[in-house]
Design a protein around this motif. Structure first.
Motif, PDB file in Angstrom:
ATOM      1  N   VAL A   1       9.558  64.251   7.197  1.00 28.68           N
ATOM      2  CA  VAL A   1       8.625  63.857   6.559  1.00 28.68           C
ATOM      3  C   VAL A   1       7.844  62.731   5.512  1.00 28.68           C
ATOM      4  O   VAL A   1       8.899  62.046   4.972  1.00 28.68           O
ATOM      5  N   ASN A   2       6.985  62.369   5.702  1.00 32.85           N
ATOM      6  CA  ASN A   2       6.999  61.571   4.583  1.00 32.85           C
ATOM      7  C   ASN A   2       5.566  62.129   3.517  1.00 32.85           C
ATOM      8  O   ASN A   2       5.427  62.957   3.668  1.00 32.85           O
ATOM      9  N   VAL A   3       5.582  61.479   2.722  1.00 36.44           N
ATOM     10  CA  VAL A   3       4.760  62.140   2.004  1.00 36.44           C
ATOM     11  C   VAL A   3       3.718  61.162   1.024  1.00 36.44           C
ATOM     12  O   VAL A   3       3.299  59.501   1.482  1.00 36.44           O
ATOM     13  N   ALA A   4       2.385  61.671   0.557  1.00 35.48           N
ATOM     14  CA  ALA A   4       1.680  60.560   0.394  1.00 35.48           C
ATOM     15  C   ALA A   4       2.067  60.717  -1.584  1.00 35.48           C
ATOM     16  O   ALA A   4       2.463  61.976  -2.417  1.00 35.48           O
ATOM     17  N   GLY A   5       1.985  59.625  -2.169  1.00 43.78           N
ATOM     18  CA  GLY A   5       1.947  59.933  -3.443  1.00 43.78           C
ATOM     19  C   GLY A   5       1.926  59.085  -4.825  1.00 43.78           C
ATOM     20  O   GLY A   5       0.755  58.180  -4.336  1.00 43.78           O
ATOM     21  N   VAL A   6       2.735  59.287  -5.692  1.00 43.85           N
ATOM     22  CA  VAL A   6       1.774  57.982  -6.754  1.00 43.85           C
ATOM     23  C   VAL A   6       2.736  57.746  -7.974  1.00 43.85           C
ATOM     24  O   VAL A   6       3.582  58.382  -8.057  1.00 43.85           O
ATOM     25  N   GLY A   7       2.386  56.795  -8.662  1.00 44.07           N
ATOM     26  CA  GLY A   7       3.691  55.887  -9.468  1.00 44.07           C
ATOM     27  C   GLY A   7       1.877  55.833 -10.543  1.00 44.07           C
ATOM     28  O   GLY A   7       0.724  54.957  -9.956  1.00 44.07           O
ATOM     29  N   VAL A   8       2.695  55.145 -11.617  1.00 44.92           N
ATOM     30  CA  VAL A   8       1.769  55.000 -12.405  1.00 44.92           C
ATOM     31  C   VAL A   8       2.218  53.426 -12.806  1.00 44.92           C
ATOM     32  O   VAL A   8       3.662  53.003 -12.938  1.00 44.92           O
ATOM     33  N   LEU A   9       1.987  52.463 -13.187  1.00 45.13           N
ATOM     34  CA  LEU A   9       1.704  50.600 -13.197  1.00 45.13           C
ATOM     35  C   LEU A   9       2.004  50.449 -14.588  1.00 45.13           C
ATOM     36  O   LEU A   9       2.176  51.380 -15.119  1.00 45.13           O
ATOM     37  N   GLU A  10       3.435  49.852 -14.295  1.00 46.99           N
ATOM     38  CA  GLU A  10       3.776  49.537 -15.392  1.00 46.99           C
ATOM     39  C   GLU A  10       3.247  48.779 -16.177  1.00 46.99           C
ATOM     40  O   GLU A  10       2.549  48.154 -16.132  1.00 46.99           O
ATOM     41  N   GLY A  11       3.076  49.136 -17.985  1.00 49.19           N
ATOM     42  CA  GLY A  11       2.044  47.903 -18.366  1.00 49.19           C
ATOM     43  C   GLY A  11       0.774  48.358 -18.800  1.00 49.19           C
ATOM     44  O   GLY A  11      -0.553  47.941 -18.973  1.00 49.19           O
ATOM     45  N   THR A  12       0.337  49.730 -18.217  1.00 52.16           N
ATOM     46  CA  THR A  12      -0.930  50.568 -18.056  1.00 52.16           C
ATOM     47  C   THR A  12      -0.928  50.321 -19.722  1.00 52.16           C
ATOM     48  O   THR A  12      -0.659  50.731 -20.522  1.00 52.16           O
TER      49      THR A  12
END
Lengths: 537, 345
Positions: free
Chosen positions: B261-272
Motif C-alpha cells: 500500500v502506498n499513500v498520499a499524505g501531508v506534512g506541515v512545514l517547520e517554521g510555518t
C-alpha cells in the motif's frame, strides 16, 4: 547569472562528499550513459543538418512548388514540445498505437518498436532540425550572390558551386544551428523519458524523482556540464577564423533562383513527407483527443487567463533574452579573444542542463538570496534568460558576422559616436537576426515546464502547466485544447517572420526584376538598389 | 492590411496582454499580507484535477484562504529542500510516502498533534510523527471474472511464477512507476536475488507487456489476459462507467508484498507562519467529507477508521502492509538496473 546552475551543482555535489561524487562520476554506468547520450546527440545533430540544409536551399533558392508554404510549415515542428510530440508518437506509432490499429486489417500484427534509440533519435531530430533550418535559411538569404556568380562564370556547375562555394559560406550558420540541436538533445527530458532511452537527463530525473538524492543528481549534472564544454570546444574549432561578411558595399542583392526542372514535384513530395511526420502526426493525435474529449463532455480547460499568462511570460522572456544576448553577441563577433569566447561559452551553461536542474538552482538562489522576487514573474523571466540565452546569442551573432565592420568604421569616421553607430547602423542590419532570436526564445519559453512550475507566482498557470496538469492524470481530452493553443500561439511569431522573409525573395524565376513589395528601407538600409540578376542556370 | 503589418501588431498586442497580466498576476509572491486574514500556502504534488475540489471545500468551510502551487511531488519536495528556512510553503500535500519521508529525515516538518496522528494507523504515517497518510492505494491482481474464480488466485504474488500461468495469461507493465515501486519493495522483502528470481520466473511465463495500469485492466476485462498486476483504483474508474465490466481485484492477504500500500499524505512545514491554519487543513483532510471525497472521486482507500467507504473498495482493515518502511523505498536506480539486467525493460 548564466553560471548559477553550474555553481549550484558544484555546491550540491560537494555536499555528498568528494568520495561519493567521484564514485558516482567514475562508475561504469556513468561512462556508459555518457557514451549513449553523446551518441544520441551526434546522431540527432548529423541527421538534423542532413535534413535542414537541403530543405533550406529548396525553400530559399529554388522554384519549389508551394515554396513559401513549405518555408513556414517546415519551421513549425519546433513549436511542438517534446512532451507532447513524443507522447503523440507513442499514441500513433507505439505497439498499441493508432497506426497499428489501422494496419491490423491488413494483417500487420506489430510495428517495429519505437522505443529506445530509434524513437528518441526520430523524435528529437524532427522536433529540433528547425534550429539548423532557420539559421541556414537566414544565411542563405544574406549570402553575397556575386561569389556564386563568380564560380559559375569560372565554369563550375550548379552542384560544384554549391559544394565548393555556397556550403563553405554556410558553415557558421550550420554550426550555430547544430550547436543548438546538440545541446537541446543533451538537455531534453520529454522525448527520452517517453520513448525510454536511457540518457543522462533521464537518470538525473530518476535521482531526483525516486531518491531525492540531490548530490548524486548534481554529480551527474556536472558531467553533463563537462560534456557541454566538449561540444562547445568542437564547435569553436569548426568555426574557424574566416570572414563571412561581404566585402563590397552593394551586396544585399536577391540571390538567383535555381530551377528544379523534373525534380520539382519529387522535392515537394519530400517536403510533404517531412511535414506530415513532424507536424501532422502530433497535431492530428492531439486533435483526435480534443474531438474525443469534447464528445465525452470533457471540459475544455482553455481560458483567456492561461493564454495571457503564457504570452506575457514568454514575451518578457524573449525581450529580456535578446537584451541580455546583445552585449554577449557583440563581444563574440567583434572582439574575438579568449575572454569574449569564455563569456559566450558561459552563456550556454544553462542551456544543456535539464530544466529541473536550472529551476532548482534558481529556487536555491531565489529563496535564499533574493526572497523579495522569489516566485514572482521577475525570477521566472530570469530563469527563461538563463535557460534560453544561447538561442538569442546565436541568432544575433550570426547576423553580426555578416555585417562588414567597415560600415561601422565608416560611421565612426563620419563622426558618429559608438552608441549612435550601434543604434543607426548596426541595429537595423542585425534586426532580422534579433527578431528571429526573439521569436525562437518566445517559442521555447511557451513550452517550458519545470521552471514555470517551480518559479512562477503561486497560482500563476500557463498553457504548458495546464497541459501537464491534465495529462499527468491521463485526462488527455482535457489537455488537448491547451496543447493545441500552445502549439499554435507559440508558432505564430515564427510563422509570420518566415512568411515575411520569404515574401522578399523572388517567387519564381520569371519575376526576376520586380519583387512582391517595396524593399523594406530599414532592413536593407545599406543595400545599393533593388537590382536583381537574371536567373543563372 | 498586408501580412507585413501583422508582426508588429502581434508584438504590440502581446505586450499589451503582458501589461494587463502584470497588473493582475504579480501579487502572488508574498502570502499573508491581505486584509482578509492569513493565506495558507499549499505545495501540492497531487494534481489540480484531483484535489482542487477538496481544497475549495476547505476554503468554503473554514473561511481560510489558500494559495496552491501544483507540481510533481519529487520536484516540489526538491524545491522545499532548496528553499530552506525561507520556504513560502506552509503545507506539503504529496502523492507518495517517499517524498514525505525525505523531507522528514531532513527535519523540514513540524511535529503533528498526537490526537491527529492517532486517527491514522501507524503503518501509514511517519515514525517521527511529522507526516501522515490521507488516502491509500494498494497493488492488486486484476483478473477476468469469466476466466477465473478468486479461489484460483494465489495468496502470494510470488506464486505467479508457477507453470499454471504460462503462455500469455499474465499482463504487466514493467516501465510503470508504481510497478517499479513494488519491485523496490520486493528487493527489500525477498532480497536482491529473490526479486531477480521472481522477475525471471514471471518473464519465463511469457506475460503480455503493457504501457500502463489502465491498459492491463482493459486487457483483463477483454479476456486478452487472465490476470495482471495493477493499482486497485483503475478498475474502479472503469467500473464507474461500465458496472458490468467482467473483472475484479484480488488483494493478496497477510501482508504479502504483492499488495503493497502506498499513500498520499501531508506534512506541515517547520517554521510555518500559519501553524493553526495548517493544522486545520490536516484535520480537514482526515474529516469525513474529505475522506469520502477520496473514496468516491479518486477511488482511493480512506485511511481514517470508521469512514463508510465505497463497498467495492478494499476495506481498510484488510490492508496489511508488508514489513517495510514506505519512506525507505527510494532506490529506484537499483530497481531499474535489475529490470534492465533481467531484460524486461
Amino acid at each position: 547569472m548564466a553560471l548559477l546552475p553550474a555553481g549550484y551543482l558544484t555546491v550540491r555535489a560537494a555536499d555528498g562528499g568528494l568520495d561519493r561524487m567521484l564514485a558516482t562520476v567514475a562508475s561504469a554506468r556513468t561512462v556508459e550513459l555518457l557514451v549513449r547520450t553523446a551518441g544520441l546527440a551526434v546522431a540527432v545533430t548529423v541527421t538534423s543538418v542532413v535534413l535542414a540544409v537541403p530543405l533550406a536551399w529548396l525553400t530559399v533558392r529554388t522554384d519549389l512548388p508551394g515554396r513559401r508554404a513549405w518555408a513556414v510549415l517546415s519551421a513549425l515542428p519546433l513549436a511542438i514540445p517534446t512532451y507532447i510530440g513524443a507522447f503523440a508518437f507513442v499514441a500513433a506509432l507505439g505497439p498499441r498505437g493508432m497506426v497499428r490499429d489501422w494496419l491490423a486489417p491488413l494483417g500487420v500484427e506489430e510495428l517495429p518498436s519505437i522505443y529506445g534509440f530509434p524513437g528518441a533519435w526520430l523524435a528529437l531530430t524532427l522536433f529540433s532540425y528547425p534550429y539548423v533550418l532557420l539559421t541556414v535559411r537566414a544565411a542563405l538569404r544574406r549570402l553575397d550572390p556575386s561569389l556564386e556568380e563568380a564560380s559559375r562564370t569560372l565554369g563550375r556547375g550548379t552542384r560544384a558551386t554549391f559544394w565548393h562555394v555556397t556550403l563553405p559560406q554556410l558553415r557558421p550558420s550550420i554550426t550555430a544551428g547544430a550547436l543548438l540541436v546538440a545541446l537541446y538533445t543533451l538537455s531534453d527530458f520529454g522525448a527520452v523519458s517517453l520513448l525510454r532511452f536511457d540518457s543522462f537527463t533521464r537518470v538525473i530525473y530518476v535521482q531526483y524523482r525516486a531518491s531525492l538524492d540531490r548530490s548524486a543528481a548534481a554529480s551527474l549534472g556536472l558531467v553533463l556540464v563537462a560534456l557541454t564544454v566538449v561540444v562547445l570546444v568542437v564547435e569553436t574549432r569548426s568555426r574557424g577564423q574566416a570572414a563571412y561578411h561581404r566585402l563590397h558595399a552593394g551586396g544585399a542583392r536577391k540571390p538567383p533562383v535555381t530551377p528544379l526542372g523534373r525534380w520539382r514535384w519529387p522535392a515537394a513530395a519530400a517536403c510533404a513527407a517531412l511535414v506530415g511526420v513532424a507536424l501532422v502526426i502530433p497535431l492530428g493525435v492531439v486533435t483526435y483527443w480534443l474531438v474525443r474529449g469534447l464528445a465525452a463532455g470533457e471540459p475544455l480547460r482553455l481560458t483567456a487567463t492561461l493564454v495571457g499568462h503564457s504570452l506575457s511570460a514568454s514575451a518578457f522572456g524573449a525581450a529580456a533574452s535578446v537584451a541580455a544576448a546583445w552585449p554577449v553577441a557583440v563581444l563574440a563577433a567583434r572582439h574575438p579573444g579568449r575572454l569574449s569566447r569564455l563569456v559566450e561559452r558561459a552563456s550556454y551553461a544553462g542551456y544543456a542542463l535539464p530544466g529541473v536542474v536550472v529551476a532548482l538552482s534558481l529556487v536555491f538562489f531565489g529563496a535564499r538570496v533574493v526572497p523579495a522576487v522569489y516566485q514572482t514573474r521577475t525570477i521566472l523571466v530570469l530563469a527563461y534568460v538563463v535557460l534560453f540565452l544561447p538561442q538569442a546569442v546565436g541568432a544575433i551573432r550570426a547576423s553580426l558576422l555578416q555585417v562588414n565592420p567597415s560600415l561601422e568604421e565608416a560611421s565612426r569616421l563620419l563622426g558618429r559616436s559608438k552608441l549612435a553607430t550601434m543604434w543607426s547602423v548596426v541595429l537595423p542590419l542585425v534586426r532580422p537576426g534579433a527578431l528571429a532570436g526573439s521569436a525562437l526564445v518566445f517559442l521555447t519559453c511557451m513550452k517550458e515546464l519545470p521552471a514555470t512550475l517551480l518559479l512562477a507566482p503561486t497560482g500563476y498557470q500557463t498553457l504548458a502547466t495546464q497541459v501537464w496538469n491534465a495529462s499527468s492524470e491521463a485526462f488527455f481530452g482535457r489537455a488537448a485544447a491547451p496543447a493545441l493553443a500552445l502549439v499554435l500561439l507559440s508558432a505564430l511569431p515564427m510563422a509570420l517572420l518566415v512568411l515575411r522573409e520569404s515574401e522578399r525573395e523572388p517567387a519564381a524565376p520569371a519575376t526576376g526584376t520586380t519583387g512582391p513589395g517595396a524593399p523594406e528601407p530599414d532592413e536593407e538600409a545599406l543595400a545599393a538598389s533593388g537590382w536583381r540578376p537574371a536567373p543563372v542556370s | 492590411m498586408t501580412r507585413r503589418h501583422l508582426l508588429p501588431i502581434l508584438v504590440s498586442a502581446t505586450m499589451l496582454l503582458a501589461a494587463c497580466g502584470g497588473s493582475g498576476g504579480d501579487g502572488g509572491g508574498d502570502a499573508g499580507g491581505g486584509e482578509a486574514g492569513p493565506t495558507l500556502t499549499i505545495y501540492s504534488g497531487r494534481s489540480e484535477e484531483l484535489v482542487r475540489p477538496i481544497i475549495e471545500q476547505f476554503e468554503g468551510e473554514t473561511g481560510i484562504r489558500t494559495q496552491v502551487r501544483y507540481g510533481a511531488t519529487a520536484e516540489m519536495a526538491g524545491a522545499i529542500l532548496e528553499e530552506g528556512d525561507n520556504s513560502p510553503a506552509d503545507v506539503f500535500f504529496a502523492q507518495d510516502a517517499g517524498a514525505l519521508g525525505a523531507l522528514s529525515s531532513e527535519g523540514r516538518f513540524a511535529a503533528l498533534d498526537p490526537g491527529t496522528l492517532d486517527k491514522v494507523d501507524p503503518q501509514f504515517r511517519s515514525v517521527n510523527g511529522d507526516w501522515l497518510g490521507v488516502s491509500g492505494r494498494a497493488r492488486v491482481a486484476v483478473y477476468n471474472t469469466a476466466a477465473l474464480n478468486e479461489s484460483a488466485l494465489p495468496d502470494s504474488i510470488l506464486d505467479f511464477t508457477a507453470d499454471r500461468w504460462k503462455g500469455g495469461k499474465l499482463g504487466w507493465a514493467p516501465t510503470n512507476g508504481s510497478f517499479q515501486a513494488f519491485v523496490t519493495a520486493l528487493r527489500v522483502t525477498e532480497g536482491e536475488e529473490g526479486a531477480r528470481a521472481w522477475l525471471e520466473g514471471i518473464k519465463a511465463n511469457d506475460p503480455k507487456v503493457y504501457e500502463n495500469n489502465i491498459a492491463i485492466v482493459e486487457a483483463a476485462g477483454a479476456g486478452e489476459i487472465q490476470a495482471g498486476f495493477v493499482n486497485h483504483y483503475y478498475l474502479h474508474r472503469v467500473k464507474a462507467e461500465n458496472p458490468d465490466f467482467p473483472a475484479a481485484n484480488h488483494l493478496f492477504p497477510n501482508g504479502d508484498v504483492g499488495s503493497l500500500v502506498n499513500v498520499a499524505g501531508v506534512g506541515v512545514l517547520e517554521g510555518t507562519e500559519q501553524p493553526d491554519e495548517a493544522r486545520r487543513f490536516v484535520e480537514f483532510l482526515l474529516s469525513e467529507p474529505a475522506q469520502q471525497y477520496f473514496a468516491s472521486e479518486t477511488f482511493e482507500i480512506p485511511l481514517v477508521d470508521g469512514v463508510a467507504a465505497d463497498p467495492t473498495l478494499p476495506p481498510l482493515e484488510t490492508l496489511q502492509q508488508p514489513d517495510i518502511d514506505l519512506a525507505q523505498l527510494d532506490d529506484l536506480e537499483g530497481t531499474l538496473r535489475l529490470l534492465t539486467e533481467v531484460g524486461v525493460i
